[in-house]
Write an enzyme that holds these catalytic residues in place. Structure first.
Site, PDB file in Angstrom:
ATOM      1  N   LYS B 283       0.866  -1.037  -0.055  1.00 47.29           N
ATOM      2  CA  LYS B 283      -0.044  -0.149   0.067  1.00 47.29           C
ATOM      3  C   LYS B 283       0.814   1.233  -0.102  1.00 47.29           C
ATOM      4  O   LYS B 283       1.824   1.291   0.545  1.00 47.29           O
ATOM      5  CB  LYS B 283      -0.941   0.018   0.961  1.00 47.29           C
ATOM      6  CG  LYS B 283      -2.372   0.055   0.909  1.00 47.29           C
ATOM      7  CD  LYS B 283      -3.294  -0.152   2.299  1.00 47.29           C
ATOM      8  CE  LYS B 283      -4.692   0.337   1.453  1.00 47.29           C
ATOM      9  NZ  LYS B 283      -5.801   0.468   2.606  1.00 47.29           N
ATOM     10  N   GLU B 367     -20.329  -5.613   9.487  1.00 41.73           N
ATOM     11  CA  GLU B 367     -21.188  -4.873  10.164  1.00 41.73           C
ATOM     12  C   GLU B 367     -22.256  -5.739  10.658  1.00 41.73           C
ATOM     13  O   GLU B 367     -23.132  -5.446  11.522  1.00 41.73           O
ATOM     14  CB  GLU B 367     -21.985  -3.680   9.263  1.00 41.73           C
ATOM     15  CG  GLU B 367     -20.858  -2.490   8.856  1.00 41.73           C
ATOM     16  CD  GLU B 367     -20.056  -2.727   7.581  1.00 41.73           C
ATOM     17  OE1 GLU B 367     -20.117  -3.904   7.053  1.00 41.73           O
ATOM     18  OE2 GLU B 367     -19.170  -2.049   7.588  1.00 41.73           O
ATOM     19  N   ARG B 395     -26.061  -2.592   6.312  1.00 40.36           N
ATOM     20  CA  ARG B 395     -25.669  -3.898   6.242  1.00 40.36           C
ATOM     21  C   ARG B 395     -26.226  -4.595   7.587  1.00 40.36           C
ATOM     22  O   ARG B 395     -26.342  -5.661   7.394  1.00 40.36           O
ATOM     23  CB  ARG B 395     -24.152  -4.280   6.142  1.00 40.36           C
ATOM     24  CG  ARG B 395     -23.591  -3.901   4.943  1.00 40.36           C
ATOM     25  CD  ARG B 395     -23.229  -5.234   4.195  1.00 40.36           C
ATOM     26  NE  ARG B 395     -22.672  -4.819   2.571  1.00 40.36           N
ATOM     27  CZ  ARG B 395     -21.577  -4.895   2.179  1.00 40.36           C
ATOM     28  NH1 ARG B 395     -20.478  -5.356   3.050  1.00 40.36           N
ATOM     29  NH2 ARG B 395     -21.500  -4.559   1.127  1.00 40.36           N
TER      30      ARG B 395
END
Lengths: 614, 614
Positions: B283, B367, B395
């Site tokens: 990253k 979630e 969600r």
């Protein structure tokens, strides 16, 4: 020990004093009780007959309620109920004010967590386990979960979190190779591969032993053994997916052998870390018809087991009408695809599955995936139809908004069991689909009240609607109806009154009877978005009564009302809808309790005001 | 080949004609473009810098749009945008009417699927793949998904379904060992274990070869080899979890080596079955500050990279206020637990994580689990607080209803990014939490408008509220406020008018300015359920104007309105709320477009009617 153990013993405490033989006797008594009660009251049969020995063993090894036993879905807990002080009330199973057919904490301290929807147990048990850790409590949290529930992503999320902990959490897989329909998916295939291999652990141990015992002779052989040994080590470490996920894996074991289950659970208990116990059970065990055809005995109606129709199949229902119509439409339109989340029979899709197997998708108990997958199919030029119970569609809310609505994808929802559902009770009521879908842009909702209307609406949803097109219909059969025209839009019956009564779905039949010829009646079939024509015609009235078999808050009634008053409507507007969670009772009783039956409607129309529940 | 390839080449078609060296040059040019644009416009930096080579390789091997490339989350697709005809418009990234920071099909035929939420790509790509199969189309569906997204159950549901197919579906795991915060959970640990082992596949092959080549001499050795061989076979078959799930597993490979990626993708393409390609990326690759601290460069604001605060941390915001207050309350109350779905920093929970690590839970992008787990914690005597962005809470709808509300479990939701979110656009708008939560029984919603109110509401949610207690607050900082008292209930400012203006959340500040001293103003802070006192005081007015930075349909406005008219209110009631999906633009511009800014409010209050958008 006599034949009335369930009645006379102090359970579950006294369970521990029984011999294995006595336990087996007890299991026979339990089975008899379950079969007798379910054939009378309706309920889940096959799954409960499969977990009798497992449940007895669990209650011998663990001490509820100090140890927390969390049952996934909860419809296989009849044995658990019989063993935890509910023998006397067991005959009230699924009846109004009676025992729930699922786990309900307010019913007993032994019901550790509410359950009715699938795949929740590991997450809930892990919540308990972490609370115990923080509380310095050394008891265990135990999740009992079927292989079908493992097709739901929530189970995997729970596993992923619990597996990295050091908690006393035990996940017991009740593996009967079935969810409601035959289990599907790569994971099921994987489970079956290890289920079949009962020598799995034995082999591991054997190989390890051989490696340690074999004398090393000669260099090439030595090199080979060293290589193999290191490869095997990685096998032994990563031998099942559950070990990859941080659990100690024990099994598979015979789920009808109490001694074997007990021994394994005691071993699991001693480990004091996340343990996964793989138990093989037979659905319907001990009742021949259910063993042979467990799908038909998954859930049977209160009318009981139909001996003349051993298939136990319903042939006249909204679900059947939907399934047959979709199948017929698909004969002519190759783009139509059908999706179910493990409920092929219950949603009437078995016809489609037989006629169009290549376009039929059982995705497992994975309502999230079902919608996102449908959106993908739609992008690929298909006409996907997802048939699902209202309360289970709640799992797809984000996927409906994000994956379907945002890009205005055309998908069709066949929403079964909308409205009251009867004996299944609060976890299964279809009372939220309307307010849930109304808030999602690019959504159209149809709510037919007859089979013929359902067919009309399905065609409109497929061919005359953009975006998300939902057709919602109730459990069961259509009413004996008054001769009112079928439509996919709305129908105004004028009786020359200044008073208008409005409703949608099956309760319009109650309304027609209640209104008689005194009051004008508006039947809504396309209920959202509200047509301009509907708001306009409402403006002519001075009193409006709106009835909905759905959540009152955030519903169509409030929405239409706000539209009218913004347009300058000056009359009264009274809404009767459902508030709060609705407990189990017959559909008719639920209608009475929420003032949606004919008599209550009559009273409301005559008195001019809402009935406030006391 | 010059330094303006992005501008002058015909992409993605011409990509195939480049040498690997030229590709590497192109990657440098792409990186420069991304860094320059993001530091100016804001956006996702670290993830985009990590996928440059991977994206170039994908577009060389696959032919979009015939091959469907589905990006998970979609915030790592800047290279993809630059390669698919959006170089010229790239400077408009995340601006009003400009390029989306995510994938948006209406923007380009190369954006195969909408994306902004996590873990959807496999399900969507599998939908494409099945449609292709039915259409007799031999192209590929490719899902590119990060390891963070694999903590979401939907990804697993997709894998479970795709893995049993015979489709041309390729899942590319972009493995950077991070989701937004450091990745967590057993699966992440598992991935890391195979990531580290680059010799994984080599070993398998080696062992296989040895087994085949070793001469069998003498009975004991032979027996051993046969045992080992059969054990090893099962290893070779079940070597990674992905193979267990029905995929051919290739990798792990170096995600910054174009030649290696290409070779692997070409091999995957030839297999014509579900293939899982494991790619290791870094990253922030190529931008030192982001490589060192990728979390801080996950998403950076439009004001750009703050050189004086290399942490790039916000210190004044609703999120920070929430996080610090919760941390302080937890000092005194050992029952408080904090939960995040992979957004420790974004939700201000890093203070809690440092001070109370044993009560802090990062559950991954899960979630659903977060809510069910919270309900379990609550059952175990804890006070769980789940901090989550409004749009991601979608969600959890079923878990809120089924696992928390049905049994009236006390859990607290800290709902961040409620209302307009600016540059992130339609997939991230917080416009549905209010109507979503209103329909759930046993739910209370607070919507503070200042930091002080947020603190008050959090205390009330924890200690004076039963069931689900939600505190929702916007992205960013509090406004320079007019001196209005803070409350956790409601506040009526009387100016002696017969006209009342009502609102909640941050836009009350616009309303106070717009109303001046001519009109009475009612600020709602506990917005649901609506207090009796609120409905009563409204009855005194003849004109009411309601403003909400939330979905108008099914919202508080419609609900309050229906309450008033049922009580006999005779005046007017005008609602201004949000309709449909809201595209990216600054928060101020969104307010203007939906008539929630000060000027529009003034106009509405003066003209007495809603502004209908044209």
């Amino acid at each position: 020990m006599n034949n009335n153990n369930l009645k006379n013993m102090d359970l579950p405490g006294e369970l521990g004093s029984l011999s294995v033989y006595q336990c087996e006797q007890l299991c026979r008594e339990i089975r008899k009780n379950i079969i007798d009660t379910v054939l009378k009251n309706g309920g889940h049969l096959a799954s409960n007959l499969g977990t009798v020995e497992l449940t007895v063993a669990i209650h011998r090894v663990f001490h509820s309620p100090a140890d927390k036993i969390v049952w996934d879905v909860g419809h296989q807990t009849y044995t658990h109920k019989l063993l935890t002080g509910r023998y006397e009330s067991f005959s009230t199973l699924r009846k109004e004010d009676g025992l729930s057919g699922f786990c309900r904490p307010e019913e007993s301290e032994h019901d550790a967590f509410i359950s009715g929807h699938s795949s929740t147990a590991i997450s809930a048990a892990f919540g308990y386990a972490e609370a115990m850790r923080l509380n310095g409590d050394n008891h265990h949290a135990v999740a009992v979960i079927g292989d079908g529930a493992f097709t739901g992503g929530l189970a995997y999320e729970g596993l992923n979190n619990a597996g990295k902990s050091k908690d006393n959490i035990i996940v017991i897989l009740n593996h009967n190779d079935m969810s409601i329909s035959k289990n599907v998916g790569a994971f099921a295939r994987y489970l079956t591969s290890i289920r079949g291999n009962s020598a799995y652990l034995d082999t591991k141990k054997k190989v390890e032993k051989i490696l340690n015992d074999t004398p090393v002779v000669g260099e090439p052989i030595k090199r080979f053994i060293v290589s193999a040994k290191s490869a095997l080590k990685s096998v032994l470490y990563h031998s099942t997916m559950f070990e990859d996920m941080g659990f100690v894996y024990l099994g598979p074991i015979d789920g009808h052998n109490i001694a074997e289950i007990e021994e394994t659970l005691r071993a699991a208990k001693k480990l004091r870390c996340p343990v996964f116990v793989h138990v093989n059970t037979v659905k319907g065990k001990g009742f021949r018809p259910a063993e042979i055809n467990p799908g038909a005995f998954h859930s049977i109606p209160a009318s009981g087991y139909n001996k003349r129709n051993p298939d136990n199949r319903v042939t006249d229902s909204f679900s059947e009408t939907f399934g047959k119509k979709l199948c017929a439409l698909a004969d002519d339109d190759k783009r139509i695809c059908a999706i179910t989340a493990s409920m092929k029979y219950a949603t009437g899709l078995e016809h489609f599955a037989v006629s169009h197997p290549e376009r039929f998708f059982d995705v497992g108990i994975a309502e999230q995936h079902a919608v996102t997958f449908a959106a993908g199919l739609s992008k690929g030029g298909k006409l996907p139809v997802f048939a699902v119970y209202s309360s289970f569609l709640q799992r797809s809310y984000d996927q409906l908004i994000h994956d379907a609505s945002t890009d205005n994808e055309h998908i069709v929802l066949g929403i079964d069991h909308s409205g009251f559902v009867g004996g299944d009770g609060e976890t299964h009521q279809g009372l939220f689909d309307v307010p849930m879908l109304m808030t999602i842009p690019n959504t159209t909702i149809y709510s037919p009240s007859t089979y013929a209307e359902l067919e009309l609406c399905l065609e409109s949803a497929l061919y005359s609607t953009e975006g998300i097109a939902a057709v919602r219909y109730p459990k069961g059969t259509e009413s004996d109806t008054i001769g009112i025209d079928d439509t996919d839009s709305y129908l105004l019956t004028r009786n020359g009154s200044r008073c208008l009564a409005i409703s949608y779905g099956r309760i319009v039949h109650n309304l027609y009877s209640a209104a008689g010829t005194d009051i004008d009646v508006l039947k809504l079939v396309k209920i959202f978005p509200v047509d301009e024509a509907v708001t306009e015609l409402c403006m002519d009235y001075s009193e409006i009564y709106f009835f909905e078999e759905s959540s009152r808050t955030g519903g169509i009634g409030e929405h239409l009302m706000s539209r009218l008053y913004e347009n300058g409507y000056k009359g009264s507007f009274v809404i009767t809808g459902v508030k709060g969670h609705v407990k189990q009772a017959s559909v008719q009783r639920c209608m009475e309790k929420y003032f949606l039956d004919e008599e209550s409607m009559k009273y409301i129309l005559q008195s001019g005001s809402e009935i406030i529940a006391t």
